[in-house]
Design an enzyme around this catalytic site. Structure first.
Site, PDB file in Angstrom:
ATOM      1  N   SER A 159      16.549  72.314  33.325  1.00 22.95           N
ATOM      2  CA  SER A 159      16.799  72.175  31.883  1.00 22.95           C
ATOM      3  C   SER A 159      16.727  70.696  31.554  1.00 22.95           C
ATOM      4  O   SER A 159      16.932  69.852  32.434  1.00 22.95           O
ATOM      5  CB  SER A 159      18.208  72.706  31.560  1.00 22.95           C
ATOM      6  N   TYR A 172      27.368  73.548  33.087  1.00 21.20           N
ATOM      7  CA  TYR A 172      25.919  73.794  32.993  1.00 21.20           C
ATOM      8  C   TYR A 172      25.144  72.511  33.330  1.00 21.20           C
ATOM      9  O   TYR A 172      24.213  72.531  34.151  1.00 21.20           O
ATOM     10  CB  TYR A 172      25.586  74.271  31.578  1.00 21.20           C
TER      11      TYR A 172
HETATM   12  P1  NAD Z   1      18.477  84.654  29.163  1.00 20.84           P
HETATM   13  O1  NAD Z   1      19.950  84.810  29.001  1.00 20.84           O
HETATM   14  O2  NAD Z   1      17.558  85.350  28.235  1.00 20.84           O
HETATM   15  O3  NAD Z   1      18.028  85.023  30.641  1.00 20.84           O
HETATM   16  C1  NAD Z   1      18.802  84.735  31.775  1.00 20.84           C
HETATM   17  C2  NAD Z   1      18.389  85.664  32.865  1.00 20.84           C
HETATM   18  O4  NAD Z   1      19.153  85.375  34.044  1.00 20.84           O
HETATM   19  C3  NAD Z   1      18.663  87.120  32.510  1.00 20.84           C
HETATM   20  O5  NAD Z   1      17.573  87.908  32.951  1.00 20.84           O
HETATM   21  C4  NAD Z   1      19.916  87.423  33.313  1.00 20.84           C
HETATM   22  O6  NAD Z   1      20.010  88.799  33.658  1.00 20.84           O
HETATM   23  C5  NAD Z   1      19.685  86.581  34.529  1.00 20.84           C
HETATM   24  N1  NAD Z   1      20.902  86.358  35.300  1.00 20.84           N
HETATM   25  C6  NAD Z   1      22.096  85.847  34.883  1.00 20.84           C
HETATM   26  N2  NAD Z   1      22.965  85.833  35.904  1.00 20.84           N
HETATM   27  C7  NAD Z   1      22.311  86.344  36.990  1.00 20.84           C
HETATM   28  C8  NAD Z   1      22.673  86.577  38.331  1.00 20.84           C
HETATM   29  N3  NAD Z   1      23.892  86.300  38.774  1.00 20.84           N
HETATM   30  N4  NAD Z   1      21.741  87.100  39.166  1.00 20.84           N
HETATM   31  C9  NAD Z   1      20.491  87.397  38.731  1.00 20.84           C
HETATM   32  N5  NAD Z   1      20.095  87.192  37.466  1.00 20.84           N
HETATM   33  C10 NAD Z   1      21.000  86.671  36.612  1.00 20.84           C
HETATM   34  O7  NAD Z   1      18.245  83.089  29.094  1.00 20.84           O
HETATM   35  P2  NAD Z   1      16.927  82.196  29.288  1.00 20.84           P
HETATM   36  O8  NAD Z   1      16.963  81.208  28.191  1.00 20.84           O
HETATM   37  O9  NAD Z   1      15.729  83.011  29.482  1.00 20.84           O
HETATM   38  O10 NAD Z   1      17.330  81.437  30.629  1.00 20.84           O
HETATM   39  C11 NAD Z   1      16.533  81.453  31.798  1.00 20.84           C
HETATM   40  C12 NAD Z   1      16.662  80.132  32.518  1.00 20.84           C
HETATM   41  O11 NAD Z   1      16.144  79.100  31.687  1.00 20.84           O
HETATM   42  C13 NAD Z   1      18.109  79.741  32.852  1.00 20.84           C
HETATM   43  O12 NAD Z   1      18.144  79.149  34.132  1.00 20.84           O
HETATM   44  C14 NAD Z   1      18.427  78.710  31.779  1.00 20.84           C
HETATM   45  O13 NAD Z   1      19.410  77.803  32.187  1.00 20.84           O
HETATM   46  C15 NAD Z   1      17.062  78.046  31.622  1.00 20.84           C
HETATM   47  N6  NAD Z   1      16.910  77.295  30.367  1.00 20.84           N
HETATM   48  C16 NAD Z   1      16.872  77.935  29.159  1.00 20.84           C
HETATM   49  C17 NAD Z   1      16.708  77.173  28.003  1.00 20.84           C
HETATM   50  C18 NAD Z   1      16.650  77.794  26.632  1.00 20.84           C
HETATM   51  O14 NAD Z   1      16.676  77.046  25.644  1.00 20.84           O
HETATM   52  N7  NAD Z   1      16.564  79.104  26.501  1.00 20.84           N
HETATM   53  C19 NAD Z   1      16.585  75.788  28.091  1.00 20.84           C
HETATM   54  C20 NAD Z   1      16.645  75.182  29.338  1.00 20.84           C
HETATM   55  C21 NAD Z   1      16.788  75.946  30.470  1.00 20.84           C
END
Ligand code: NAD
Length: 274
Positions: A159, A172
């Site tokens: 991130s 985080y």
């Molecule tokens: P999201 O909540 O849509 O998806 C998160 C996914 O992780 C889901 O499929 C959930 O089931 C899974 N998950 C959570 N805990 C878990 C576990 N213990 N075991 C297996 N799977 C698990 O959110 P997203 O935005 O798609 O996030 C995905 C990644 O991207 C994360 O690592 C998040 O930190 C990163 N990220 C997202 C953003 C954003 O703006 N959306 C920005 C930077 C980084």
């Protein structure tokens, strides 16, 4: 229909946390390019099945595997299931992550621990299992491949908060900052084995994780002050960059973090002379 550019034809890809958001977009993107995909979820089986159905509908191949990435036994079982079904592994997209936000002074040990367990320890468990598998299958094939290319690729989902401090989200930010050094250190250790390890660092991407920001017009406008490119990112923006880092097109890229953030890390508050 599977797309015309089958960059991952015959390759097996695990995408952790692919029942939603960025992981789901990655799973579909890899399948569109010919990969056999392991769709992983931890609690929402219905959502995981939606990802698999979407891939199969387009003529792709995918299986659904339940595993909590913070649990060693679950992770080992997920890798066993992958090999039982597809016989090998080529790419790990270590994406699963979550937030448990609280002001630092009020943050509980449980909130701290949960985020570190999933976001950082989950990376350790999945990346270690992937690297062991890459080496085991390379050993089994000894002498038969004369390729100079990488024998296995890992892309971690970090991130912008691996370098931008984030008050109110210290668990985080600490987990993502930890990913940066974890990624670089294992990349250094695994490069001699021809295993490539890199990460992507998204800015604000429209997924369920930050719905309360993009679904409120006032908060969305405020968010735009942080994004020089003046739009929120899409999960597909991230998936395309992830696929490039997992492809042979980036074969000489090791230990890098690619920021996919519309310029969020460009100190936008200085754009008007500071
Ligand atoms: P999201 O909540 O849509 O998806 C998160 C996914 O992780 C889901 O499929 C959930 O089931 C899974 N998950 C959570 N805990 C878990 C576990 N213990 N075991 C297996 N799977 C698990 O959110 P997203 O935005 O798609 O996030 C995905 C990644 O991207 C994360 O690592 C998040 O930190 C990163 N990220 C997202 C953003 C954003 O703006 N959306 C920005 C930077 C980084």
């Amino acid at each position: 229909m599977i797309g015309p550019e089958l960059k991952f034809k015959g390759q097996v890809v695990i995408v952790t946390g692919s029942s939603s958001g960025i992981g789901k977009a990655c799973a579909i993107h890899f399948a569109n390019q010919g990969a056999k995909v392991v769709v992983n979820y931890s609690s929402n089986a219905e959502a995981g099945k939606d990802t698999v159905d979407e891939i199969v509908k387009r003529g792709g191949e995918a299986i659904l595997v339940k595993a909590d990435v913070s649990r060693e036994d679950d992770v080992l079982a997920m890798f066993r299931e992958t090999i039982n079904k597809f016989g090998r592994l080529d790419v790990l997209i270590s994406n699963a992550g979550l937030q448990k936000d609280a002001p630092f002074l009020e943050m509980t040990l449980q909130e701290w621990q949960k985020v570190i367990d999933v976001n950082l320890t989950g990376m350790f468990l999945c990346c270690r299992a992937a690297a062991r598998q890459f080496l085991a299958q390379e050993k089994a094939a000894e002498g038969t491949s004369h390729s100079e290319l990488s024998i296995g690729k890992i892309v971690m989902m970090s991130s912008v908060h691996d370098i931008i401090p984030w008050a109110g989200h210290v668990n985080y930010a600490a987990s993502k900052g930890g990913i940066m050094m974890f990624m670089k250190s294992i990349s250094q250790e695994l490069a001699p084995h021809k295993i490539r390890v890199n990460s992507v660092s998204p800015g604000a991407i429209k997924t369920p994780i930050n719905k309360e920001v993009w679904s409120d017009p006032a908060k969305y406008d405020e968010l735009m002050n942080l994004i020089p490119y003046k739009r929120i990112g899409t999960p597909q923006d991230v998936a395309k960059a992830v696929a490039w880092l997992a492809s042979d097109d980036s074969d000489y890229v090791n230990g890098e973090t690619l920021y996919i953030d519309g310029g969020m890390t460009l100190y936008p508050e200085f754009s008007d002379n500071g």
